[in-house]
Design a protein around this motif. Structure first.
Motif, PDB file in Angstrom:
ATOM      1  N   THR A 287       8.210   9.390  -1.448  1.00 18.13           N
ATOM      2  CA  THR A 287       7.670  10.441  -2.310  1.00 18.13           C
ATOM      3  C   THR A 287       7.250   9.794  -3.621  1.00 18.13           C
ATOM      4  N   GLY A 288       6.719  10.560  -4.538  1.00 21.21           N
ATOM      5  CA  GLY A 288       6.349   9.957  -5.803  1.00 21.21           C
ATOM      6  C   GLY A 288       5.322  10.745  -6.562  1.00 21.21           C
ATOM      7  N   ARG A 289       4.840  10.117  -7.607  1.00 19.50           N
ATOM      8  CA  ARG A 289       3.815  10.731  -8.419  1.00 19.50           C
ATOM      9  C   ARG A 289       2.744   9.693  -8.690  1.00 19.50           C
ATOM     10  N   GLY A 290       1.516  10.129  -8.634  1.00 24.92           N
ATOM     11  CA  GLY A 290       0.421   9.259  -8.996  1.00 24.92           C
ATOM     12  C   GLY A 290      -0.355   9.927 -10.103  1.00 24.92           C
ATOM     13  N   PRO A 291      -1.532   9.397 -10.418  1.00 21.50           N
ATOM     14  CA  PRO A 291      -2.332  10.028 -11.468  1.00 21.50           C
ATOM     15  C   PRO A 291      -2.770  11.444 -11.077  1.00 21.50           C
ATOM     16  N   GLU A 292      -2.744  11.748  -9.778  1.00 21.26           N
ATOM     17  CA  GLU A 292      -3.342  13.013  -9.369  1.00 21.26           C
ATOM     18  C   GLU A 292      -2.360  14.056  -8.875  1.00 21.26           C
ATOM     19  N   ARG A 293      -1.257  13.653  -8.332  1.00 22.72           N
ATOM     20  CA  ARG A 293      -0.483  14.581  -7.526  1.00 22.72           C
ATOM     21  C   ARG A 293       0.985  14.189  -7.564  1.00 22.72           C
ATOM     22  N   VAL A 294       1.854  15.182  -7.400  1.00 21.34           N
ATOM     23  CA  VAL A 294       3.262  14.907  -7.139  1.00 21.34           C
ATOM     24  C   VAL A 294       3.486  15.123  -5.648  1.00 21.34           C
ATOM     25  N   VAL A 295       4.159  14.204  -5.009  1.00 22.85           N
ATOM     26  CA  VAL A 295       4.474  14.373  -3.585  1.00 22.85           C
ATOM     27  C   VAL A 295       5.976  14.452  -3.450  1.00 22.85           C
ATOM     28  N   THR A 296       6.479  15.575  -2.945  1.00 25.43           N
ATOM     29  CA  THR A 296       7.927  15.724  -2.840  1.00 25.43           C
ATOM     30  C   THR A 296       8.340  15.896  -1.390  1.00 25.43           C
TER      31      THR A 296
ATOM     32  N   VAL B 253       7.574   0.939  -9.322  1.00 26.91           N
ATOM     33  CA  VAL B 253       6.605   1.342 -10.343  1.00 26.91           C
ATOM     34  C   VAL B 253       5.628   0.185 -10.570  1.00 26.91           C
ATOM     35  N   PHE B 254       4.351   0.452 -10.413  1.00 28.55           N
ATOM     36  CA  PHE B 254       3.333  -0.516 -10.813  1.00 28.55           C
ATOM     37  C   PHE B 254       2.823  -0.096 -12.184  1.00 28.55           C
ATOM     38  N   CYS B 255       2.967  -0.966 -13.161  1.00 23.14           N
ATOM     39  CA  CYS B 255       2.532  -0.574 -14.518  1.00 23.14           C
ATOM     40  C   CYS B 255       2.344  -1.813 -15.386  1.00 23.14           C
TER      41      CYS B 255
ATOM     42  N   SER C 210       4.415  13.348   3.590  1.00 22.80           N
ATOM     43  CA  SER C 210       4.700  12.691   2.322  1.00 22.80           C
ATOM     44  C   SER C 210       3.952  11.356   2.323  1.00 22.80           C
ATOM     45  N   ASN C 211       4.417  10.413   1.549  1.00 22.31           N
ATOM     46  CA  ASN C 211       3.717   9.137   1.462  1.00 22.31           C
ATOM     47  C   ASN C 211       4.287   8.118   2.431  1.00 22.31           C
ATOM     48  N   VAL C 212       3.517   7.099   2.688  1.00 27.57           N
ATOM     49  CA  VAL C 212       4.040   5.939   3.402  1.00 27.57           C
ATOM     50  C   VAL C 212       3.869   4.717   2.515  1.00 27.57           C
TER      51      VAL C 212
ATOM     52  N   TYR D  22     -10.457   8.250  -1.473  1.00 28.89           N
ATOM     53  CA  TYR D  22     -10.623   9.642  -1.047  1.00 28.89           C
ATOM     54  C   TYR D  22      -9.320  10.436  -1.154  1.00 28.89           C
ATOM     55  N   TYR D  23      -8.262   9.864  -0.631  1.00 29.97           N
ATOM     56  CA  TYR D  23      -6.998  10.609  -0.580  1.00 29.97           C
ATOM     57  C   TYR D  23      -6.003  10.217  -1.663  1.00 29.97           C
ATOM     58  N   GLY D  24      -6.353   9.220  -2.478  1.00 34.99           N
ATOM     59  CA  GLY D  24      -5.392   8.737  -3.461  1.00 34.99           C
ATOM     60  C   GLY D  24      -4.493   7.674  -2.855  1.00 34.99           C
ATOM     61  N   GLY D  25      -3.705   7.033  -3.718  1.00 31.52           N
ATOM     62  CA  GLY D  25      -2.821   5.972  -3.263  1.00 31.52           C
ATOM     63  C   GLY D  25      -3.078   4.703  -4.056  1.00 31.52           C
ATOM     64  N   VAL D  26      -2.162   3.753  -3.931  1.00 32.98           N
ATOM     65  CA  VAL D  26      -2.282   2.507  -4.694  1.00 32.98           C
ATOM     66  C   VAL D  26      -2.126   1.299  -3.780  1.00 32.98           C
TER      67      VAL D  26
ATOM     68  N   VAL E 231       4.583   6.196 -17.422  1.00 35.64           N
ATOM     69  CA  VAL E 231       4.154   5.340 -16.308  1.00 35.64           C
ATOM     70  C   VAL E 231       2.993   6.034 -15.601  1.00 35.64           C
ATOM     71  N   PRO E 232       2.048   5.240 -15.059  1.00 37.04           N
ATOM     72  CA  PRO E 232       0.908   5.856 -14.369  1.00 37.04           C
ATOM     73  C   PRO E 232       1.319   6.521 -13.052  1.00 37.04           C
ATOM     74  N   GLY E 233       2.474   6.151 -12.534  1.00 37.29           N
ATOM     75  CA  GLY E 233       2.943   6.726 -11.271  1.00 37.29           C
ATOM     76  C   GLY E 233       4.197   6.003 -10.840  1.00 37.29           C
ATOM     77  N   TYR E 234       4.808   6.487  -9.790  1.00 38.41           N
ATOM     78  CA  TYR E 234       5.990   5.806  -9.240  1.00 38.41           C
ATOM     79  C   TYR E 234       6.173   6.274  -7.809  1.00 38.41           C
ATOM     80  N   THR E 235       6.949   5.503  -7.054  1.00 34.94           N
ATOM     81  CA  THR E 235       7.232   5.858  -5.665  1.00 34.94           C
ATOM     82  C   THR E 235       8.736   5.797  -5.441  1.00 34.94           C
TER      83      THR E 235
ATOM     84  N   LEU F 123       0.858  -1.189   0.000  1.00 35.07           N
ATOM     85  CA  LEU F 123       0.000   0.000   0.000  1.00 35.07           C
ATOM     86  C   LEU F 123       0.892   1.235   0.000  1.00 35.07           C
ATOM     87  N   ILE F 124       0.592   2.163  -0.881  1.00 34.24           N
ATOM     88  CA  ILE F 124       1.331   3.436  -0.885  1.00 34.24           C
ATOM     89  C   ILE F 124       0.313   4.557  -0.900  1.00 34.24           C
ATOM     90  N   PHE F 125       0.410   5.453   0.076  1.00 32.26           N
ATOM     91  CA  PHE F 125      -0.627   6.485   0.203  1.00 32.26           C
ATOM     92  C   PHE F 125      -0.120   7.597   1.102  1.00 32.26           C
TER      93      PHE F 125
HETATM   94  N1  LIG Z   1       1.734   3.326 -10.626  1.00 34.75           N
HETATM   95  C1  LIG Z   1       2.310   3.611  -9.466  1.00 34.75           C
HETATM   96  N2  LIG Z   1       3.438   2.957  -9.109  1.00 34.75           N
HETATM   97  C2  LIG Z   1       4.044   3.234  -7.939  1.00 34.75           C
HETATM   98  N3  LIG Z   1       3.579   4.137  -7.062  1.00 34.75           N
HETATM   99  C3  LIG Z   1       2.458   4.826  -7.371  1.00 34.75           C
HETATM  100  C4  LIG Z   1       1.776   4.605  -8.577  1.00 34.75           C
HETATM  101  N4  LIG Z   1       0.719   5.445  -8.596  1.00 34.75           N
HETATM  102  C5  LIG Z   1       0.727   6.138  -7.452  1.00 34.75           C
HETATM  103  N5  LIG Z   1       1.780   5.789  -6.689  1.00 34.75           N
HETATM  104  C6  LIG Z   1       2.114   6.307  -5.376  1.00 34.75           C
HETATM  105  O1  LIG Z   1       0.932   6.650  -4.693  1.00 34.75           O
HETATM  106  C7  LIG Z   1       0.956   8.030  -4.296  1.00 34.75           C
HETATM  107  C8  LIG Z   1      -0.434   8.602  -4.313  1.00 34.75           C
HETATM  108  O2  LIG Z   1      -0.876   8.718  -5.627  1.00 34.75           O
HETATM  109  P1  LIG Z   1      -2.217   9.507  -6.029  1.00 34.75           P
HETATM  110  O3  LIG Z   1      -3.254   8.457  -6.110  1.00 34.75           O
HETATM  111  O4  LIG Z   1      -1.956  10.191  -7.304  1.00 34.75           O
HETATM  112  O5  LIG Z   1      -2.462  10.486  -4.907  1.00 34.75           O
HETATM  113  C9  LIG Z   1       1.931   8.658  -5.223  1.00 34.75           C
HETATM  114  O6  LIG Z   1       2.499   9.810  -4.662  1.00 34.75           O
HETATM  115  C10 LIG Z   1       2.948   7.562  -5.462  1.00 34.75           C
HETATM  116  O7  LIG Z   1       3.903   7.531  -4.388  1.00 34.75           O
END
Ligand SMILES: Nc1ncnc2c1ncn2[C@@H]1O[C@H](COP(=O)(O)O)[C@@H](O)[C@H]1O
Ligand SMILES: Nc1ncnc2c1ncn2[C@@H]1O[C@H](COP(=O)(O)O)[C@@H](O)[C@H]1O
Ligand SMILES: Nc1ncnc2c1ncn2[C@@H]1O[C@H](COP(=O)(O)O)[C@@H](O)[C@H]1O
Ligand code: NA
Ligand code: NA
Ligand code: NA
Lengths: 93, 332, 332, 93, 332, 93
Positions: free
Chosen positions: A35-44, F60-62, A54-56, A80-84, F25-29, A6-8
């Protein structure tokens, strides 16, 4: 056995841990400062000092049934908050 | 003393270190202040600001000027988010408008202490109770922002997260940085009233060290601000304009109020700076918790990437000359 | 000076910051001092305590009172774990009893410096060599705890982990916090004897900054202690009672010894506080390494969640009045 | 190739690394500051300043034979101080 | 004043804390200063050294001695890597030789401040502009090292990574620690020229705190150096010999130049120490980026594990007596 | 879905992230402060203050296609500075 990753957002950690405990997971591990990037947000990292957090990354090794038990709750929290959340196979050493 | 005041502001160590940080990003230096060191300085500054403010408030007592000034401060932190919200709604949805507006209604403690340093270098007096105004302006803006979401947002937010008044108050007053500032203020007040020797013993930590720690923190803020700047592009020119225009507008209203309250030039500048500054600590943290629908890059990148540097480098001397021009005018 | 001494203790900045930290947990504020910042302050405090203590010992030399006091300190750190062990065995197995007992035989440096701050605010003198007592009480309690495990534990512990005397001594003297305290003490001593200008140059760091750093650290300790408190429920009322009763009991024995040694009220209070305080640094770290069978939540939650706050807030003024009552009594 | 995930007390890190080296692993990665809960204990971040340490997460990519070589030693180490070890499949990129 | 100068150097707090750190590793204590705390002190020291140096340069102005000294410093940082490279090529390939040689041409700021502390304890004067020499010696050695790789390396390096002059200059001047030192120097200079009150306000942070922070950092350096030492075994005796011989050789050349420049004993010692010290900050970071073919354990373990401790503990007093012997000799 | 684990020097992080982004990529951590040993080098925490940096662990999950797209670029980056990359199976929760 399964491995659940889980990453969120750190902000949701308490809620997710509650969900895990309710499903009686045998244990879990938490790694902060991801830290990271998801479909919605960059977390630095630089947001950490703002109190923004940041993320856990949470790892749970457990049986499939336990995952089934908590699937809906975790999806709820993450929607609600995003995460995978991903599942993979794992064998005890 | 005849140097251009903007230049003189820029040539003070805190601003120079801020610029050094920003330039390091521009030149792609790998200078970096790794987490959680910025948090250390941020916690330290809040603690020291609060503690010293509490002492000053206890010393000065509640003079005639204190209550009206504090009242006006609260008022501004309620009104600015409303005005900002109306402006932002031209371009953004309710969530983003409320979150950004709340940030501009709230304050930036580091901008405030930069203004204090500026006043000290100009040898202009100011009163310790202005820290009280600082402390009081953080929470109301958050409350207004969240109420705007509660009442103006479409009614289909996920049920489990409905915003209750208790949650709003919690975010507004128990947010880490608000809480630390307020409680350190109380500690300073109590120490000054019952344990004056404690003040002397704290002085090297909260007093003497302060300026250097401010410089170190601003070095990091320069790095962070410059890293944020490019992300503003995605926010569009409307928001970029807002990030410069809004502080100037708030400063102008602020200086009129300061005049109405007959504040001296030092207090007036601090009041104006509180109005003009925007929060990048308490508000973003609160908004992320309660309004995840808002894009954090909007409210963080504007406040941290544009408004904060603008205020630190150009804003403060501009506001000072505004104060010097308008305050001495013949009565309204 | 007529205020209630408990109130006066509470109204000092270190205790106020401790309370602020604890209250932030109570109110669910998200105030947090992220790792490794608490470690920074903990290392700093140990270094500064040791350094200043070493200077004081060099300055005061080995007067008549020094050796008996240090001897009594070591004695107490040997006896308290034995007494504690016997009490705890009513409810707990050998491992847990030994680990908890060792924690109460050892000391808490922050409780000690809180007592020093209290004495300073009361303008009561004390001697620098008491830091020597502090340093000497850390290790013996660990040794006793580990010997108890070695000899009283069932004989079926995994072979590979049999406890050798060398391992016991290693944990007792080379544990990070014990080592830093002891070696800083030696550095202070050497500096004072051969390089007095070094003392002046260290003074802003180890001296002036100390009180503020103590406050900052206590803010974190307040958070940690309050987070620990709920876990005590699982420990049961026996252990909760022990965490309050044991310090009081040790304090009472301590004050009798202080009287027997004819210590002045300042030194007496410090001696009592050393007896009454319990370790949450050296002992838990050592026990986790060598006695993994003991539940860490027992020995950490009691010392950190209950005994530490009790001593800081109520204990010190109580012990002071105990000292003031018993020491002046006609000779035994 | 296999992926071996080990999570255990920081205190045991040197011992585990010795075990890994003895089995000639091609490499390993260590992530400190992990916290979590297992069947026996809760490990939280606030214990770090006490010198108590938190958990580490060690990842090893290696062949099955190497895992077989070190299985017993790792189990031994983990049985004393607690911790978990899981194996999963992994393919080099 | 009749004590052996080596002993007197060792008995100063910074060196004692360094030894404490090293001994803790020897005795397998678990004392540890977790990341990023060492980075905090390293950033602080660079900022403070630069800031104070900038002030001193502004105050002293460009006297007769300044330019020749700075020129000689740059010269040495160009020549030493060339000499070192020729020596190292007997045993190592181009990549490793260039990387190690560059480290010895560059400088160690902490060795420099240890020498300053030594001079202060000996009450020997020195000039603030020597910090300018420190700042100027960091980059040229990196440039020479990278040019050596560019021109002497076999022509089959991966194309995508060909070393462009711009990349070389970037690594040499925009490396985090070089950049922070240089820019803090400029901030100090500007502050001293246009804002003298800023100096007073920075003094507690950059001045008073400095010695203590130096001690704390050296505690960590002791730990790190001692952890590195065993890895030197794999480097072989040639490199171990180089790590001791090269500083002595550079010091000898340095003292001759200092004499030629008629530097006073204080400035002469600092000049010699700059020549003799080796970089473990800027150069390793730059080399890792641009010359990944070189084994980092070679250039880090020698500079940090051997040359640095040697200079801190024995080197400085040896160089002092070299200065005292050679400088007063009748003219060349 | 696949899970891609990359472990390499922090210094290369920007380059790798660029590669990831180019492959959509859809996202990364990213998890910083990893240490470890590979076939070439030992990376320890104490190098961090020198500016030398430690390792990062990127997850990266992709989908498989995305991995195929970026395989060569990643291999390139890792071949110069060192580091490892492994793929395993993962199912969304
Ligand atoms: N495809 C992915 N692979 C790895 N980590 C991801 C992926 N998508 C989202 N994450 C992680 O989940 C966090 C929350 O994403 P988000 O759902 O955009 O708020 C991001 O900041 C990344 O750390
Ligand atoms: N089922 C699990 N899944 C993930 N991590 C675990 C699990 N069980 C234990 N752990 C981790 O292993 C550590 C040691 O557990 P213990 O064996 O209870 O001492 C815990 O603190 C967790 O970080
Ligand atoms: N077999 C492996 N398993 C886990 N991590 C590895 C492995 N090999 C290398 N690493 C990681 O990759 C980093 C770079 O390795 P290298 O290619 O030797 O520079 C190391 O520091 C480790 O953190
Ligand atoms: Na505002
Ligand atoms: Na005790
Ligand atoms: Na050199």
């Amino acid at each position: 056995m399964k491995r659940l990753d889980l990453i969120f957002s750190e902000r949701e950690l308490d809620a997710i841990i509650k969900t895990l405990e309710k499903a009686d997971v045998p244990g879990y591990t938490v790694m902060k400062h991801a830290t990271g990037r998801g479909p919605e947000r960059v977390v630095t990292e630089d947001m950490e000092f703002t109190g923004f957090g940041s993320n856990v990354h949470v790892i749970v090794f457990c049986e499939q049934e336990i995952i089934d038990k908590m699937r809906d709750n975790i999806r709820d929290d993450l929607s609600y908050y995003g995460g995978v959340a991903y599942i993979s196979e794992a064998t005890p050493l | 003393m005849e140097i251009n005041p903007i230049l003189q502001n820029v040539l003070a160590p805190p601003v120079l270190f801020f610029l050094i940080g920003a330039i390091s990003v521009l030149f792609k230096s790998d200078l970096e202040i790794p987490a959680p060191l910025p948090k250390l300085f941020s916690l330290y500054l809040l603690l020291a600001i609060g503690f010293k403010g509490g002492i000053e408030i206890q010393k000065s007592g509640f003079t005639d000027q204190v209550l009206p000034t504090l009242g006006a401060a609260i008022l501004m932190s309620l009104v600015i988010p409303l005005v900002g919200f109306l402006i932002l709604r031209f371009k953004f949805d309710v969530f983003n408008s409320a979150a950004i507006a709340a940030a501009y209604g709230s304050i930036s403690a580091v901008t405030f202490i930069s203004a204090e340093s500026f006043l000290e270098s100009q040898k202009i007096d100011f009163d310790g109770f202005m820290v009280g105004a600082l402390a009081l302006m953080e929470s109301p803006a958050i409350i207004v922002g969240l109420l705007l979401v509660k009442f103006a947002a479409p009614q289909n937010r996920p049920k489990s997260r409905k915003m209750h008044l208790s949650a709003i108050l919690h975010e507004s007053f128990l947010n880490g940085s608000v809480y630390l500032l307020l409680s350190s203020l109380i500690v300073g007040f109590l120490t000054a009233s019952s344990n004056p020797s404690g003040i002397t013993k704290m002085e090297p930590f909260t007093g003497q060290l302060f300026y250097g720690a401010e410089c170190f923190f601003l070095l990091d803020m320069g790095i962070v601000a410059a890293q944020r700047l490019p992300r503003l592009k995605s926010a569009g020119s409307f928001l970029i304009g807002f990030a410069i225009f809004m502080p100037l507008f708030n400063a102008f209203i602020g200086v009129l109020i300061a005049r109405f309250l007959s504040l001296g030039p030092g207090n007036a500048l601090l009041f104006v700076v509180l109005c003009a500054s925007a929060s990048y600590l308490a508000v973003p943290a609160a908004m992320r918790m309660t309004v995840p629908e808002a894009k954090s890059s909007y409210y963080i990148s504007t406040t941290l990437g544009l408004t904060f540097p603008f205020n630190i480098v150009l804003g403060i001397p501009i506001y000072m000359s505004l104060v010097n021009t308008i305050i001495p005018l013949s009565p309204l």
